[in-house]
Design a protein around this motif. Structure first.
Motif, PDB file in Angstrom:
ATOM      1  N   TYR A  64       3.924  16.846 -29.536  1.00 49.78           N
ATOM      2  CA  TYR A  64       2.727  17.149 -30.162  1.00 49.78           C
ATOM      3  C   TYR A  64       2.572  18.799 -30.127  1.00 49.78           C
ATOM      4  O   TYR A  64       2.284  19.248 -31.209  1.00 49.78           O
ATOM      5  CB  TYR A  64       1.608  16.714 -29.344  1.00 49.78           C
ATOM      6  CG  TYR A  64       0.327  17.078 -29.698  1.00 49.78           C
ATOM      7  CD1 TYR A  64      -0.376  16.737 -31.139  1.00 49.78           C
ATOM      8  CD2 TYR A  64      -0.346  18.263 -29.204  1.00 49.78           C
ATOM      9  CE1 TYR A  64      -1.906  17.193 -31.355  1.00 49.78           C
ATOM     10  CE2 TYR A  64      -1.771  18.833 -29.770  1.00 49.78           C
ATOM     11  CZ  TYR A  64      -2.255  18.141 -30.736  1.00 49.78           C
ATOM     12  OH  TYR A  64      -3.432  18.689 -31.129  1.00 49.78           O
ATOM     13  N   GLN A  65       2.952  19.407 -29.132  1.00 51.66           N
ATOM     14  CA  GLN A  65       2.838  20.947 -29.026  1.00 51.66           C
ATOM     15  C   GLN A  65       3.851  21.724 -30.043  1.00 51.66           C
ATOM     16  O   GLN A  65       3.646  22.748 -30.753  1.00 51.66           O
ATOM     17  CB  GLN A  65       3.230  21.424 -27.613  1.00 51.66           C
ATOM     18  CG  GLN A  65       1.969  21.218 -26.630  1.00 51.66           C
ATOM     19  CD  GLN A  65       2.237  21.530 -25.238  1.00 51.66           C
ATOM     20  OE1 GLN A  65       1.290  21.622 -24.737  1.00 51.66           O
ATOM     21  NE2 GLN A  65       3.404  21.811 -24.961  1.00 51.66           N
ATOM     22  N   TRP A  66       5.012  20.974 -30.324  1.00 51.77           N
ATOM     23  CA  TRP A  66       5.969  21.611 -31.430  1.00 51.77           C
ATOM     24  C   TRP A  66       5.516  21.355 -32.665  1.00 51.77           C
ATOM     25  O   TRP A  66       5.519  22.337 -33.538  1.00 51.77           O
ATOM     26  CB  TRP A  66       7.383  20.897 -30.918  1.00 51.77           C
ATOM     27  CG  TRP A  66       8.303  21.259 -31.931  1.00 51.77           C
ATOM     28  CD1 TRP A  66       8.913  22.562 -32.228  1.00 51.77           C
ATOM     29  CD2 TRP A  66       9.053  20.233 -32.833  1.00 51.77           C
ATOM     30  NE1 TRP A  66      10.007  22.387 -33.077  1.00 51.77           N
ATOM     31  CE2 TRP A  66      10.118  20.959 -33.490  1.00 51.77           C
ATOM     32  CE3 TRP A  66       9.255  19.067 -32.855  1.00 51.77           C
ATOM     33  CZ2 TRP A  66      10.834  20.460 -34.376  1.00 51.77           C
ATOM     34  CZ3 TRP A  66       9.929  18.383 -33.815  1.00 51.77           C
ATOM     35  CH2 TRP A  66      11.073  19.060 -34.611  1.00 51.77           C
ATOM     36  N   ALA A 107       2.489  20.547 -33.764  1.00 46.61           N
ATOM     37  CA  ALA A 107       1.098  20.797 -34.079  1.00 46.61           C
ATOM     38  C   ALA A 107       0.773  22.424 -33.940  1.00 46.61           C
ATOM     39  O   ALA A 107       0.035  23.085 -34.175  1.00 46.61           O
ATOM     40  CB  ALA A 107      -0.096  20.197 -33.213  1.00 46.61           C
ATOM     41  N   ARG A 108       1.747  22.878 -33.171  1.00 42.68           N
ATOM     42  CA  ARG A 108       1.668  24.204 -32.816  1.00 42.68           C
ATOM     43  C   ARG A 108       0.495  24.867 -31.987  1.00 42.68           C
ATOM     44  O   ARG A 108       0.056  25.942 -32.207  1.00 42.68           O
ATOM     45  CB  ARG A 108       2.120  25.462 -34.090  1.00 42.68           C
ATOM     46  CG  ARG A 108       3.232  24.993 -34.805  1.00 42.68           C
ATOM     47  CD  ARG A 108       4.276  26.030 -34.543  1.00 42.68           C
ATOM     48  NE  ARG A 108       5.273  25.816 -35.579  1.00 42.68           N
ATOM     49  CZ  ARG A 108       6.421  25.505 -35.098  1.00 42.68           C
ATOM     50  NH1 ARG A 108       6.791  24.928 -33.925  1.00 42.68           N
ATOM     51  NH2 ARG A 108       7.454  25.234 -36.217  1.00 42.68           N
ATOM     52  N   GLN A 109      -0.061  23.999 -31.191  1.00 43.30           N
ATOM     53  CA  GLN A 109      -1.111  24.436 -30.206  1.00 43.30           C
ATOM     54  C   GLN A 109      -1.047  23.823 -29.008  1.00 43.30           C
ATOM     55  O   GLN A 109      -0.146  22.878 -28.913  1.00 43.30           O
ATOM     56  CB  GLN A 109      -2.445  24.026 -30.892  1.00 43.30           C
ATOM     57  CG  GLN A 109      -2.780  22.653 -31.182  1.00 43.30           C
ATOM     58  CD  GLN A 109      -3.939  22.492 -31.850  1.00 43.30           C
ATOM     59  OE1 GLN A 109      -4.646  23.154 -31.999  1.00 43.30           O
ATOM     60  NE2 GLN A 109      -4.010  21.126 -32.358  1.00 43.30           N
ATOM     61  N   GLN A 110      -1.652  24.230 -27.778  1.00 47.47           N
ATOM     62  CA  GLN A 110      -1.495  23.597 -26.497  1.00 47.47           C
ATOM     63  C   GLN A 110      -2.092  22.085 -26.801  1.00 47.47           C
ATOM     64  O   GLN A 110      -3.405  22.001 -27.180  1.00 47.47           O
ATOM     65  CB  GLN A 110      -2.261  24.531 -25.730  1.00 47.47           C
ATOM     66  CG  GLN A 110      -2.399  24.087 -24.092  1.00 47.47           C
ATOM     67  CD  GLN A 110      -1.206  24.454 -23.776  1.00 47.47           C
ATOM     68  OE1 GLN A 110      -0.233  25.140 -23.802  1.00 47.47           O
ATOM     69  NE2 GLN A 110      -0.624  23.580 -22.510  1.00 47.47           N
ATOM     70  N   ARG A 122      -8.975  15.971 -25.266  1.00 44.66           N
ATOM     71  CA  ARG A 122     -10.239  16.141 -26.307  1.00 44.66           C
ATOM     72  C   ARG A 122     -10.337  14.976 -27.105  1.00 44.66           C
ATOM     73  O   ARG A 122      -9.697  14.238 -27.329  1.00 44.66           O
ATOM     74  CB  ARG A 122      -9.968  17.546 -26.772  1.00 44.66           C
ATOM     75  CG  ARG A 122      -9.001  17.618 -27.977  1.00 44.66           C
ATOM     76  CD  ARG A 122      -8.828  18.586 -28.388  1.00 44.66           C
ATOM     77  NE  ARG A 122      -7.704  18.843 -29.470  1.00 44.66           N
ATOM     78  CZ  ARG A 122      -7.031  19.898 -30.003  1.00 44.66           C
ATOM     79  NH1 ARG A 122      -7.616  20.981 -29.688  1.00 44.66           N
ATOM     80  NH2 ARG A 122      -6.084  19.665 -30.873  1.00 44.66           N
ATOM     81  N   ARG A 161      -9.014  12.973 -37.632  1.00 45.51           N
ATOM     82  CA  ARG A 161      -8.526  13.925 -36.765  1.00 45.51           C
ATOM     83  C   ARG A 161      -9.150  13.480 -35.327  1.00 45.51           C
ATOM     84  O   ARG A 161      -8.474  13.803 -34.188  1.00 45.51           O
ATOM     85  CB  ARG A 161      -9.006  15.190 -36.971  1.00 45.51           C
ATOM     86  CG  ARG A 161      -8.101  15.774 -38.157  1.00 45.51           C
ATOM     87  CD  ARG A 161      -8.323  17.515 -38.460  1.00 45.51           C
ATOM     88  NE  ARG A 161      -7.296  17.724 -39.600  1.00 45.51           N
ATOM     89  CZ  ARG A 161      -6.654  18.672 -39.628  1.00 45.51           C
ATOM     90  NH1 ARG A 161      -6.357  19.036 -38.464  1.00 45.51           N
ATOM     91  NH2 ARG A 161      -5.986  19.007 -40.887  1.00 45.51           N
ATOM     92  N   ASN A 220      -6.697  13.057 -32.152  1.00 46.16           N
ATOM     93  CA  ASN A 220      -7.000  13.886 -30.796  1.00 46.16           C
ATOM     94  C   ASN A 220      -7.167  12.684 -29.704  1.00 46.16           C
ATOM     95  O   ASN A 220      -6.677  13.060 -28.537  1.00 46.16           O
ATOM     96  CB  ASN A 220      -8.071  14.781 -30.954  1.00 46.16           C
ATOM     97  CG  ASN A 220      -7.860  16.131 -31.560  1.00 46.16           C
ATOM     98  OD1 ASN A 220      -6.515  16.286 -31.842  1.00 46.16           O
ATOM     99  ND2 ASN A 220      -8.497  16.727 -32.351  1.00 46.16           N
TER     100      ASN A 220
END
Length: 106
Positions: free
Chosen positions: A26-28, A30-33, A37, A45, A49
């Motif tokens: 997911y981090q790779w 989405a490019r986010q932490q 949530r 969306r 999440n």
């Protein structure tokens, strides 16, 4: 008794592996932490999440337990509580994925 304990440990291991791989994937992508949530700009969306939080939750909980306090130390209570929650959550995640694997495979 030993077989049931080994099965539980195996399911926890599968759950942690799926959660860790899912978190890094997911981090790779989405490019986010990755965070726990359920918000999102649209309903789809929000569901994405929420499902990401469910699958990746055990790994995220283990990471949250190792966060430093203001004085630079690690809270033992926080680490233990997050580990207990993460391993219980990983059992449920592992049970879900192994159940789906066995249902599809056999």
């Amino acid at each position: 008794m030993t077989k049931e304990l080994l099965l539980a440990v195996f399911l926890i291991g599968v759950g942690l592996c799926v959660a860790g791989a899912g978190t890094h994937l997911y981090q790779w992508l989405a490019r986010q932490q990755a965070m726990l949530r359920y918000d999102g700009s649209t309903f789809v969306r929000s569901l994405g999440n929420l499902s990401m939080s469910f699958v990746c939750g055990p790994y995220i909980m283990l990471q949250m337990g190792w966060q430093h306090e203001e004085d630079g130390t690690i809270s033992m209570t926080s680490a233990l509580v997050s580990a207990v929650v993460a391993f219980g959550w990983a059992f449920i995640t592992g049970l879900l994925f192994m159940g789906a694997y066995v249902a599809i495979r056999y």
